[in-house]
Design an enzyme around this catalytic site. Structure first.
Site, PDB file in Angstrom:
ATOM      1  N   HIS A 173       2.417   4.953  -9.538  1.00 47.75           N
ATOM      2  CA  HIS A 173       2.904   5.412  -8.798  1.00 47.75           C
ATOM      3  C   HIS A 173       3.983   5.224  -8.130  1.00 47.75           C
ATOM      4  O   HIS A 173       4.484   3.961  -8.122  1.00 47.75           O
ATOM      5  CB  HIS A 173       1.509   5.043  -7.755  1.00 47.75           C
ATOM      6  N   ASP A 251      -0.690  -2.848  -5.598  1.00 48.02           N
ATOM      7  CA  ASP A 251      -0.646  -2.083  -5.083  1.00 48.02           C
ATOM      8  C   ASP A 251      -2.149  -1.633  -5.554  1.00 48.02           C
ATOM      9  O   ASP A 251      -2.987  -0.998  -6.606  1.00 48.02           O
ATOM     10  CB  ASP A 251       0.065  -0.652  -5.770  1.00 48.02           C
ATOM     11  N   GLN A 254      -6.060   2.698  -4.916  1.00 45.99           N
ATOM     12  CA  GLN A 254      -6.986   2.651  -5.902  1.00 45.99           C
ATOM     13  C   GLN A 254      -8.241   1.756  -6.121  1.00 45.99           C
ATOM     14  O   GLN A 254      -9.250   1.546  -6.231  1.00 45.99           O
ATOM     15  CB  GLN A 254      -7.062   2.934  -7.769  1.00 45.99           C
ATOM     16  N   LYS A 277      -7.227   6.711   1.634  1.00 45.13           N
ATOM     17  CA  LYS A 277      -8.414   6.353   0.682  1.00 45.13           C
ATOM     18  C   LYS A 277      -9.945   6.021   1.065  1.00 45.13           C
ATOM     19  O   LYS A 277     -10.506   6.083  -0.186  1.00 45.13           O
ATOM     20  CB  LYS A 277      -7.698   6.220  -0.412  1.00 45.13           C
ATOM     21  N   CYS A 417       1.517  11.544  -8.955  1.00 41.13           N
ATOM     22  CA  CYS A 417       2.938  10.662  -8.801  1.00 41.13           C
ATOM     23  C   CYS A 417       2.818   9.367 -10.155  1.00 41.13           C
ATOM     24  O   CYS A 417       3.327   8.967  -9.676  1.00 41.13           O
ATOM     25  CB  CYS A 417       2.666   9.581  -7.406  1.00 41.13           C
TER      26      CYS A 417
END
Length: 463
Positions: A173, A251, A254, A277, A417
């Site tokens: 991202h 990261d 998700q 999220k 992104c």
């Protein structure tokens, strides 16, 4: 008989009673709040067998509306999730007529004390949610991008020198790419990138291992790709990095919302997660870091709250996490994130993970049945998250998404992104459908019908 999934899998773990879902996120003793529902045998006998999506939907009133005269089907959860009643109510309670809106850590009066307690309790909840050793390892930020910039501008500025190497991937991202580009421009560091495999479905782990060397000072990779759905082997990555003394950052925007996360097992020095999220409010996110690493990092921003003592010619700084939370924080947002952690914990992250695997597999299967449609990322048998980025031959992703919206179906279109990834795939954009815990198999069916109708519309126009 237990409910059966689309592949004939027994779904006893989904048999959560309506009473249990109604009470999710309400304040209860810690021993009850932190217990995950992991085994169907421990659940109350449900009044009827329903999927997790069917049970949780009543807690998300926004889903019960029409768009363009059609029932809303929200499949844009990789961009942001919807918020349950409990999260919205907690934030209303903070600001409401009998609320406790006040600045934290800066007063001894009743409202300030209550706000401070709720804010720090939220930090405890996030720490428990990801199994941090201490709540001091949780830094509240407004979004994951801020957390990544924080690391780049504190630890990175202090430790990355000319010629040092930082390993990223072509699937990152932009939030986990641009901060390191800026740091490399300042420091003279070199960015290295893990490429895609030959079939362009996954990141090439063999190439990753070739990139790791004595010059590697940081490995910063996505845990679950927001475009490919591929899931990286975090422990394998961490072990390779640690052998050369490199730090590790994941990261996890998700992954945290959809699967159990144990930072003590990941092998990372930092992770970032996005509250919005995972059923939390926008403007809420967190950075987790090992306490011994955070303690060695200089401040990110200067001002109130992050100081110990201030003089005219110098200042001394607070210990983490206060050192990295300058100024008035997003108090209501943090409280809402804490309640979101309660909500997800009460359902059980294993339950959510299994349900998403089932629903994501069904989504992939149904999309795969359509002609001239390409799905990006690995097959479910290789392991993938419950999202599908796709294109239809001869059609632009935005045109597809626009027609789907006319049918009440919300999907994302664009580069998500991840412009470098889309260039590596040889495409300008893609459409992405991403379900979450409140979506259902029948919604996937309706989405597929709407997609077929949209494709037919463009085919008929071309004729």
């Amino acid at each position: 008989m237990p409910a059966m999934g689309p592949y004939g899998t027994a779904l006893d773990f989904r048999q959560i009673s309506q009473h249990q879902i109604t009470s999710l996120g309400r304040k209860r003793p810690r021993s009850q709040r932190n217990s995950c529902i992991r085994n169907a045998a421990t659940l109350e006998a449900p009044q009827q067998t329903r999927s997790l999506g069917e049970i949780t939907r009543p807690q998300f009133p926004i889903l019960h509306q029409e768009v363009n005269g059609k029932p809303l089907i929200y499949l844009d959860n990789s961009a942001t999730s919807q918020k349950p009643d409990q999260v919205r109510q907690a934030m209303d309670n903070y600001y409401g007529a009998a609320g406790y809106n006040s600045n934290v850590h800066r007063g001894v009066h009743h409202l300030s004390s209550k706000a401070t307690a709720a804010y720090e309790q939220a930090r405890d909840k996030v720490a428990n949610f990801i199994n941090a050793r201490s709540s001091r390892e949780i830094v509240f930020v407004k979004n994951a991008t801020e957390g990544l910039n924080l690391i780049a501008n504190t630890w990175g500025t202090k430790n990355i020198k000319e010629g040092d190497e930082i390993i990223l991937s072509v699937a990152e991202h932009h939030g986990n790419l641009v901060p390191w580009q800026l740091l490399a421009a300042r420091s003279g560091a070199v960015l290295r990138f893990v490429p895609l495999t030959q079939d362009k479905s996954e990141l090439d782990m063999a190439e990753f291992h070739k990139l790791v060397n004595s010059k590697t000072k940081l490995v910063s990779l996505v845990h679950v790709s927001n475009a490919l759905g591929t899931i990286l082997p975090t422990q394998e990555i961490a072990e390779a990095a640690q052998k050369v003394g490199a730090k590790v950052l994941f990261d996890c925007c998700q992954s945290v919302p959809c699967r159990p996360t144990d930072v003590q097992q990941l092998g990372a020095d930092w992770i970032v997660g996005a509250g919005h999220k995972m059923c939390g409010p926008t403007g809420s996110a967190f950075l987790w870091g090992k306490l011994e690493v955070l303690e060695q990092m200089p401040p990110f921003q200067g001002g109130g709250e992050m100081i110990q003592d201030v003089y005219l010619d110098h200042s001394t700084y607070a210990e983490p996490p206060s050192r990295f939370e300058a100024g008035t924080p997003g108090i209501a947002e943090a409280i809402g994130l804490g309640v979101a952690c309660d909500y997800l914990t009460d359902i059980g992250m294993e339950n959510i993970h299994h349900y998403e695997e089932e629903l994501g597999g069904y989504l992939y299967q149904q999309l795969s049945s359509l002609n001239k449609l390409t799905i990006y990322g690995p097959k479910p048998s290789r392991g993938r998250a419950a999202l599908c980025s796709f294109n239809v031959e001869g059609l632009h992703a935005t045109d597809i998404s626009t027609l789907l919206d006319q049918e009440g179906v919300a999907v994302r279109s664009g580069h998500h992104c991840t412009q470098p990834l889309h260039r590596a795939l040889g495409i300008p954009a893609s459409a992405r459908a991403s379900p979450y815990l409140y979506n259902t198999q029948s919604e996937i069916d309706s989405f597929i019908e709407a997609l077929q109708s949209s494709i037919k519309f463009f085919t008929d126009v071309d004729m």
